[in-house]
Design an enzyme around this catalytic site. Structure first.
Site, PDB file in Angstrom:
ATOM      1  N   CYS A 111      -9.874  -1.518  -4.842  1.00 47.65           N
ATOM      2  CA  CYS A 111      -8.599  -2.161  -5.152  1.00 47.65           C
ATOM      3  C   CYS A 111      -8.749  -3.609  -5.617  1.00 47.65           C
ATOM      4  O   CYS A 111      -7.801  -4.188  -6.154  1.00 47.65           O
ATOM      5  CB  CYS A 111      -7.670  -2.097  -3.942  1.00 47.65           C
ATOM      6  N   HIS A 126      -2.497  -6.969  -5.167  1.00 49.12           N
ATOM      7  CA  HIS A 126      -2.686  -5.529  -5.182  1.00 49.12           C
ATOM      8  C   HIS A 126      -1.531  -4.870  -4.441  1.00 49.12           C
ATOM      9  O   HIS A 126      -1.099  -5.333  -3.372  1.00 49.12           O
ATOM     10  CB  HIS A 126      -4.010  -5.171  -4.507  1.00 49.12           C
ATOM     11  N   ASN A 131       0.501   3.144  -4.523  1.00 48.39           N
ATOM     12  CA  ASN A 131      -0.748   2.385  -4.524  1.00 48.39           C
ATOM     13  C   ASN A 131      -1.691   3.017  -5.541  1.00 48.39           C
ATOM     14  O   ASN A 131      -2.163   4.130  -5.359  1.00 48.39           O
ATOM     15  CB  ASN A 131      -1.360   2.424  -3.115  1.00 48.39           C
TER      16      ASN A 131
END
Length: 325
Positions: free
Chosen positions: A122, A247, A281
């Site tokens: 990530c 993120h 996500n």
């Protein structure tokens, strides 16, 4: 001693184009509730997600990278002939050889490109931007295409409530180009391999495992200082930051870090990326995708000062300050 030449060395680098891609299929919390013990309210309360996009079986990381990369190159006002290198930040290729970047370059018509993948999960997009910016400043490449792309649903058990509600698919891309002035700040990055087990995929026959509470505690306590350090390295006061683009891991994590930034001098009207609500996500794709969506919605403008910070498996983290193209 002979001094080696760098004939194309640039004073600085900047992001000159932005693009993103999401698959057509949208899976809502209500859809998930049909097959597992969850509900819309439960998911919203814990991670803040309402919808997530899921790629088709025949749609992979390379396909999504090509779509996002095409948009970023066009947004920069360039053609494939102007691009000298491609980085694909990803942790979800179905195999490690061949890499995604070389395939993306060929499909985009970029000839003889420097091409490599980068896996910092990530944090990958921020790592890749830092790498491309330094390469551009060094003169090896004038324009670098940087893509964050993930097909996390390939590695997520569809009935695992702890992960299936979170992870999704998509791609975001930027073009990093040479500039007379530097509009990409120094990177603040690092890792903590002692916590590598908390987010992992054990082997090619396994699904992603995440210890949610451990990751939550780590992110809400350790990532704000990384963001603060990135601003410090860029010589930017937090009051000068227009946009915070972390993120998109979990809405509660995003809000907690944003609160820490405001407590340390960021403006109350700081614009915060909350793309996770409608995108889920998407690991390395989440930051560029969020920025592209915010710009398309008119929430941010060209020239805005953006503080980015990525964090995740590794555990790895990275952040830098940029100007929005």
């Amino acid at each position: 001693m002979t001094t080696f030449q760098a004939p194309h060395a640039a004073a600085g680098s900047r992001i000159i184009g932005l693009g993103s891609y999401q698959p057509e299929t949208v899976v809502s919390n209500h859809d998930l509730a049909q097959r597992m013990d969850t509900s819309d309210e439960w998911v919203r309360e814990r991670v803040g997600i309402v919808n997530r996009h899921v790629a088709a079986k025949d749609e992979g990381v390379v396909d999504m990278s090509v779509a996002a990369g095409t948009k970023a190159i066009a947004d920069a006002g360039l053609t494939a002939a102007d691009i000298g290198g491609v980085i694909v930040a990803t942790c979800t290729m179905p195999s490690t050889i061949p890499n995604a970047a070389a395939q993306v370059a060929t499909r985009l018509g970029i000839k003889a490109a420097a091409a490599f993948d980068l896996n910092a999960a990530c944090a990958g997009f921020c790592y890749a931007v830092a790498t491309a910016a330094d390469i551009v400043r060094g003169g090896a490449v004038k324009n670098f295409l940087v893509i964050g792309a993930e097909k996390l649903t390939d590695w997520t058990h569809p009935d695992d409530r702890s992960t299936a509600i979170i992870f999704a698919d998509g791609a975001g891309a930027v073009v990093v180009g040479a500039s007379d002035e530097n509009h990409i700040g120094p990177v603040a990055w690092g890792s903590d391999g002692s916590m590598s087990e908390v987010i992992r995929i054990d082997d090619r026959d396994s699904f992603i495992h995440q210890e949610g509470q451990t990751v939550f505690r780590w992110a809400t306590t350790q990532i704000a200082p990384v963001a603060l350090r990135a601003a410090e390295l860029a010589g930017v006061e937090l009051s000068e930051v227009d946009v915070f683009a972390p993120h998109q891991a979990n809405l509660r994590i995003i809000e907690a870090i944003a609160k820490r930034l405001r407590n340390n001098g960021a403006r109350e009207d700081l614009k915060v990326a909350r793309d996770i609500v409608e995108s889920g996500n998407t690991s390395s794709a989440s930051i560029p995708m969020a920025l592209d969506h915010m710009r398309s919605a008119g929430e941010i403008s060209s020239g805005d000062v953006v503080l980015m910070v990525g964090f995740g498996a590794g555990l790895s983290y990275a952040g830098q300050v940029i100007r929005c193209p």
